[in-house]
Design a protein around this motif. Structure first.
Motif, PDB file in Angstrom:
ATOM      1  N   ASN A 172       0.803  -1.227   0.000  1.00 49.55           N
ATOM      2  CA  ASN A 172       0.000   0.000   0.000  1.00 49.55           C
ATOM      3  C   ASN A 172       0.837   1.278   0.000  1.00 49.55           C
ATOM      4  OD1 ASN A 172      -3.134  -0.483   0.491  1.00 49.55           O
ATOM      5  ND2 ASN A 172      -2.032  -2.101   1.562  1.00 49.55           N
ATOM      6  N   VAL A 173       2.156   1.129   0.102  1.00 48.69           N
ATOM      7  CA  VAL A 173       3.061   2.278   0.226  1.00 48.69           C
ATOM      8  C   VAL A 173       2.453   3.269   1.231  1.00 48.69           C
ATOM      9  CG1 VAL A 173       4.594   3.790  -1.097  1.00 48.69           C
ATOM     10  CG2 VAL A 173       3.392   1.942  -2.252  1.00 48.69           C
ATOM     11  N   VAL A 174       2.135   2.763   2.403  1.00 51.22           N
ATOM     12  CA  VAL A 174       1.298   3.468   3.375  1.00 51.22           C
ATOM     13  C   VAL A 174       1.826   4.838   3.764  1.00 51.22           C
ATOM     14  CG1 VAL A 174       0.552   3.419   5.799  1.00 51.22           C
ATOM     15  CG2 VAL A 174       0.118   1.465   4.311  1.00 51.22           C
ATOM     16  N   ALA A 175       3.090   4.914   4.157  1.00 50.94           N
ATOM     17  CA  ALA A 175       3.625   6.181   4.666  1.00 50.94           C
ATOM     18  C   ALA A 175       3.566   7.289   3.612  1.00 50.94           C
ATOM     19  CB  ALA A 175       5.056   5.984   5.162  1.00 50.94           C
ATOM     20  N   TYR A 176       4.009   6.961   2.399  1.00 51.61           N
ATOM     21  CA  TYR A 176       3.977   7.967   1.341  1.00 51.61           C
ATOM     22  C   TYR A 176       2.556   8.285   0.914  1.00 51.61           C
ATOM     23  CZ  TYR A 176       4.415  10.337  -3.088  1.00 51.61           C
ATOM     24  OH  TYR A 176       4.271  11.254  -4.099  1.00 51.61           O
ATOM     25  N   ASP A 177       1.701   7.290   0.909  1.00 50.13           N
ATOM     26  CA  ASP A 177       0.316   7.505   0.464  1.00 50.13           C
ATOM     27  C   ASP A 177      -0.373   8.574   1.308  1.00 50.13           C
ATOM     28  OD1 ASP A 177      -1.854   7.051  -1.208  1.00 50.13           O
ATOM     29  OD2 ASP A 177      -2.668   5.461   0.049  1.00 50.13           O
ATOM     30  N   ILE A 178      -0.124   8.557   2.606  1.00 50.57           N
ATOM     31  CA  ILE A 178      -0.729   9.566   3.483  1.00 50.57           C
ATOM     32  C   ILE A 178      -0.231  10.955   3.116  1.00 50.57           C
ATOM     33  CG2 ILE A 178      -0.846  10.406   5.869  1.00 50.57           C
ATOM     34  CD1 ILE A 178      -0.745   7.427   6.739  1.00 50.57           C
ATOM     35  N   SER A 179       1.080  11.080   2.903  1.00 45.23           N
ATOM     36  CA  SER A 179       1.656  12.361   2.505  1.00 45.23           C
ATOM     37  C   SER A 179       1.113  12.817   1.156  1.00 45.23           C
ATOM     38  CB  SER A 179       3.179  12.242   2.429  1.00 45.23           C
ATOM     39  OG  SER A 179       3.762  13.391   1.856  1.00 45.23           O
ATOM     40  N   ALA A 180       1.032  11.895   0.203  1.00 46.11           N
ATOM     41  CA  ALA A 180       0.556  12.234  -1.142  1.00 46.11           C
ATOM     42  C   ALA A 180      -0.897  12.694  -1.131  1.00 46.11           C
ATOM     43  CB  ALA A 180       0.717  11.025  -2.063  1.00 46.11           C
ATOM     44  N   MET A 181      -1.721  12.044  -0.319  1.00 48.56           N
ATOM     45  CA  MET A 181      -3.127  12.445  -0.235  1.00 48.56           C
ATOM     46  C   MET A 181      -3.254  13.866   0.324  1.00 48.56           C
ATOM     47  SD  MET A 181      -5.134   8.996   0.947  1.00 48.56           S
ATOM     48  CE  MET A 181      -6.742   9.733   0.666  1.00 48.56           C
ATOM     49  N   MET A 182      -2.402  14.191   1.286  1.00 46.78           N
ATOM     50  CA  MET A 182      -2.417  15.553   1.831  1.00 46.78           C
ATOM     51  C   MET A 182      -2.012  16.566   0.768  1.00 46.78           C
ATOM     52  SD  MET A 182      -0.674  15.010   5.589  1.00 46.78           S
ATOM     53  CE  MET A 182      -0.770  16.779   5.988  1.00 46.78           C
TER      54      MET A 182
END
Length: 345
Positions: free
Chosen positions: A271-281
């Motif tokens: 899910n590339v979780v850490a980056y995904d949260i940053s990218a969504m922001m």
């Protein structure tokens, strides 16, 4: 008359100075820090009051150490490294001293760190003699042109850069070794019944994952995130999880946030979780809280992943999001409020 004029001028200057001080105070960069010690099936009914107190004491010691560094004007990189050192040195957590055992009966450690100002990062995987893997991850970030080093190469780099080396026996914790024996016993029974090996058994994903992590925001507005782990009990074939993978288990960007993850690593990588949260922001222009909930409670959960994250944005807002029964966690926010928690409710 002249006397009155001087009084008025003096009063005016005092008011200006007061206003200037208030403005400086209002525009001063906030500092904050948040840590985790793993997420999973952590239930109060399975925890003795004494053990619960032990966990809370170490969590508080660690988060206060980092916050003191920040309050004294130190960098978020220093705060993250020193905070994680305390967690790595505790046998309570699956990192450093408390690392779990592989199928071969070894302790293989992973760690990573990322600087939100420069987007530089350092990571190490599969090391067996480095006392504090987060120190080595930082050295990789600052003293090499690489991002990730593994196994013998990483340990050679450590020895050449003054990183503390210990005998592998340093990492032996009887409780962790007994967990390996139980996992092997369970695996043998399953193999006798021609079923899946326990590495991918559904029960394993519900076990506690003791990865540790920290995210800090310093007086210059710089965010740093770091993560350290011993991986999964009974792991095989040189398995590496998400903790040393930048973008999966660790990510930091001053424009958005810093993230450290804990849980079943394979799902965090997918899910590339850490980056995904940053990218969504960044791309959807939503808050840290909204992005974290979407990624953990929706995306990760739907895929079957379990675990959580700690996060901190550029304004000092803190999020501790997870989809398990508990997550060891602590924080000191921009208002200096200390929070220590273990269970979901």
């Amino acid at each position: 008359m002249r006397k009155y004029i001087l009084i008025i001028v003096s009063f005016f200057l005092i008011q200006c100075k007061t206003a200037q001080n208030l403005e400086t105070k209002n525009t001063q960069q906030e500092i904050a820090i948040v840590i985790h010690g793993g997420a999973g099936t952590i239930l109060k009914k399975n925890m003795s009051p004494e053990l619960e107190e032990e966990y809370k004491l170490v969590l508080e010691k660690a988060v206060r150490e980092g916050y003191t560094i920040l309050k004294n004007g130190g960098t978020s990189i220093d705060a993250v490294e020193k905070t994680i050192n305390i967690l790595e040195d505790s046998p309570l957590f699956n990192a450093g001293k408390g690392a779990v055992f592989t199928n071969e009966g070894k302790n293989e450690l992973d760690a990573s760190i990322m600087d939100g100002k420069t987007l530089k990062a350092g990571a190490v995987a599969g090391v067996t003699t480095v006392k504090n893997p987060i120190d080595l991850a930082r050295a990789v970030m600052e003293k090499s042109e690489h991002v990730m080093l593994a196994r013998e190469g990483a340990e050679y780099f450590a020895s050449k850069n003054g990183i503390e080396i210990v005998d592998p026996s340093y990492f032996y914790v009887e409780k962790r070794y007994n967990s390996l024996l139980k996992a092997k016993e369970k695996e043998a029974i399953e193999l006798d019944h021609d079923s899946k090996a326990s590495f991918y058994d559904p029960d394993i994903k519900d076990a506690k994952f003791g990865t540790v992590g920290c995210v800090a925001l310093d007086k210059d507005g710089n965010i740093t995130a770091g993560t350290s782990t011993g991986g999964m009990t009974n792991k095989k074939w040189g398995r590496i999880g998400d903790s040393p993978v930048i973008g999966a288990g660790t990510y930091a960007n001053n424009k958005t946030c810093g993230i450290s993850a804990t849980g079943w690593g394979e799902f965090f990588i997918r899910n590339v979780v850490a980056y995904d949260i940053s990218a969504m922001m960044e791309y959807k222009n939503i808050s840290l809280e909204e992005a974290s909930k979407e990624v953990i409670q929706n995306k990760l959960t739907k895929l079957g992943g379990t675990g959580g994250i700690i996060a901190l944005d550029a304004k000092g807002n803190i999020v501790m999001e997870f989809n398990t029964a508990g997550m060891y966690r602590a924080s000191i926010d921009k208002d200096e409020k200390l929070t220590i928690a273990i269970y979901n409710k």
